[in-house]
Design an enzyme around this catalytic site. Structure first.
Site, mmCIF file in Angstrom:
data_model
loop_
_atom_site.group_PDB
_atom_site.id
_atom_site.type_symbol
_atom_site.label_atom_id
_atom_site.label_comp_id
_atom_site.label_asym_id
_atom_site.label_seq_id
_atom_site.Cartn_x
_atom_site.Cartn_y
_atom_site.Cartn_z
ATOM 1 N NE ARG A 1 -3.963 -0.058 1.921
ATOM 2 C CZ ARG A 1 -4.906 0.418 2.734
ATOM 3 N NH1 ARG A 1 -4.939 0.045 3.999
ATOM 4 N NH2 ARG A 1 -5.806 1.268 2.289
ATOM 5 C CG ASP B 1 -3.679 6.611 6.131
ATOM 6 O OD1 ASP B 1 -4.806 7.047 6.427
ATOM 7 O OD2 ASP B 1 -3.360 5.411 6.193
ATOM 8 C CG ASN C 1 -7.534 10.006 7.810
ATOM 9 O OD1 ASN C 1 -6.862 9.030 8.162
ATOM 10 N ND2 ASN C 1 -8.763 10.197 8.268
HETATM 11 O O1 MRU Z 1 -7.678 2.068 4.204
HETATM 12 P P1 MRU Z 1 -7.444 2.053 5.690
HETATM 13 O O2 MRU Z 1 -8.559 1.403 6.437
HETATM 14 O O3 MRU Z 1 -6.083 1.486 6.031
HETATM 15 O O4 MRU Z 1 -7.434 3.595 6.088
HETATM 16 C C1 MRU Z 1 -7.219 3.928 7.431
HETATM 17 C C2 MRU Z 1 -7.301 5.382 7.708
HETATM 18 O O5 MRU Z 1 -7.476 6.200 6.839
HETATM 19 C C3 MRU Z 1 -7.056 5.794 9.136
HETATM 20 O O6 MRU Z 1 -7.789 6.923 9.460
HETATM 21 C C4 MRU Z 1 -5.561 6.104 9.308
HETATM 22 O O7 MRU Z 1 -4.784 5.049 8.822
HETATM 23 C C5 MRU Z 1 -5.216 6.351 10.733
HETATM 24 S S1 MRU Z 1 -5.265 4.870 11.682
HETATM 25 C C6 MRU Z 1 -4.809 5.252 13.268
#
Ligand code: MRU
Length: 338
Positions: A88, A236, A246
């Protein structure tokens, strides 16, 4: 306490988040490729959790190696790191954790394979333990910003499931709840993958935190009715100037919060800050499978031939962020993380 990632008997045990809230299924992994697959398919997700899982993936590669010499082992570990890094692109915690494992390997040159594997397990466990401690510190800093009787809106899942435990944005909510400050948490369902309804609402139920689930499109309406006192989300990747990537939909919430005069907070550990990029324009935004948008929970809700744009994240400009809550304290604009 909800523990989505743990090391047990030489294996990495992950709570399969794809099965929540219906089923609580744990899977034990001994191969780094399985860990990469778990990250790619969202069995484990959330920026800090991805970093912790990938770090253990590197340790698994060392344990499983049958290389005849140090060069062979180094090549296998480099392959595992590259494979885990390719899962990712947006969450910087993944690359931060893998860099830390790479440095550990570099300073352990000449060590026997079994000793190096133990060293890498210890480093991954340290990343996990530090994340948990950072979340608790963030919770304490963030709770100080929460007024009594607060109605808090959150998006996606930045909870225990997205981290080593406790959570970032949900960690702030947990800490505020422990201090008796929370009246209600508005949980955005978070289309298209439903991390809000499937995961955050589940955490709220586990913890007995008063909450109400809304469809993403209802957020503007509840703000307009004066029923939201603050918004808190995770992150993120945070650029040096404070621009924050995010979950898709976060930017829209920040615009809405500004329009309605509501504080908009981001909670994230320093491992989510990427000082190497000046602004959010440099953040790579992951695009995911069209099927996530064409359907809900595996059921088609759109024509199979309709073209789709499915960005998994968006970038909220720093000027819309009231403050960034970290384990080192609360940062306010102008942000200068470089
Ligand atoms: O696609 P995801 O579920 O990995 O996305 C997660 C998010 O966007 C969260 O808000 C972010 O990673 C913060 S987690 C503490």
């Amino acid at each position: 306490m909800i523990a989505p990632i743990r090391w047990q008997d030489g294996r990495l045990v992950l709570l399969d988040q794809r099965r929540l809230p219906g089923e609580l299924v744990e899977r034990a992994h001994a191969d780094w490729r399985e860990v990469a697959d778990a990250i790619r398919t969202l069995a484990v997700r959330g920026a800090p959790a991805i970093g912790v899982a990938a770090a253990f993936g590197v340790a698994l590669a060392a344990r499983a190696s049958r290389a005849g010499d140090g060069d062979g082992l180094a090549a296998e570990l480099a392959e595992a790191i590259a494979g885990l890094a390719a899962t990712r692109p947006t969450a910087v915690n993944l690359f931060w954790a893998l860099d830390r494992m790479r440095r550990t390997i570099a300073v352990s040159r000449g060590m026997a394979r079994a000793a190096l594997a133990d060293r890498l397990v210890a480093e991954a466990q340290a990343i996990l333990d530090e994340d948990l401690a950072a979340n608790r510190a963030m919770g304490a800093h963030g709770a100080a910003l929460v007024p009594a009787g607060a109605r808090i809106l959150t998006h996606c899942n930045a909870g225990a499931l997205a981290t080593a435990g406790y959570g970032t944005a949900v960690g702030v909510i947990r800490a505020a709840q422990e201090r008796g400050l929370v009246k209600l948490v508005w949980v955005d369902e978070t289309r298209p993958v439903m991390q809000g309804s499937r995961l955050t609402a589940w955490e709220m139920v586990q913890e007995g935190i008063p909450h109400r689930l809304i469809s993403d499109v209802a957020a503007a309406f509840v703000m307009r009715r004066g029923e939201v006192d603050l918004v808190v989300t995770g992150a993120d990747r945070i650029a040096a100037n404070g621009d924050t990537a995010n979950k898709i939909g976060t930017y829209g919430l920040a615009v809405l919060a500004r329009h309605h005069g509501i504080p908009f907070y981001v909670a994230a550990p320093m491992s989510t800050v990427d000082p190497s990029i000046a602004s959010g324009a440099e953040i790579v935004i992951e695009e995911r499978d069209a099927a996530e948008v064409r359907g809900v929970a595996g059921r088609e809700t759109a024509p199979a031939e309709s073209p789709v744009f499915n960005p998994a994240f968006d970038v909220t400009p720093a000027e819309l962020i009231t403050a960034i809550i970290t384990e080192r304290g609360v940062f306010r604009p102008p942000y200068a993380f470089a």
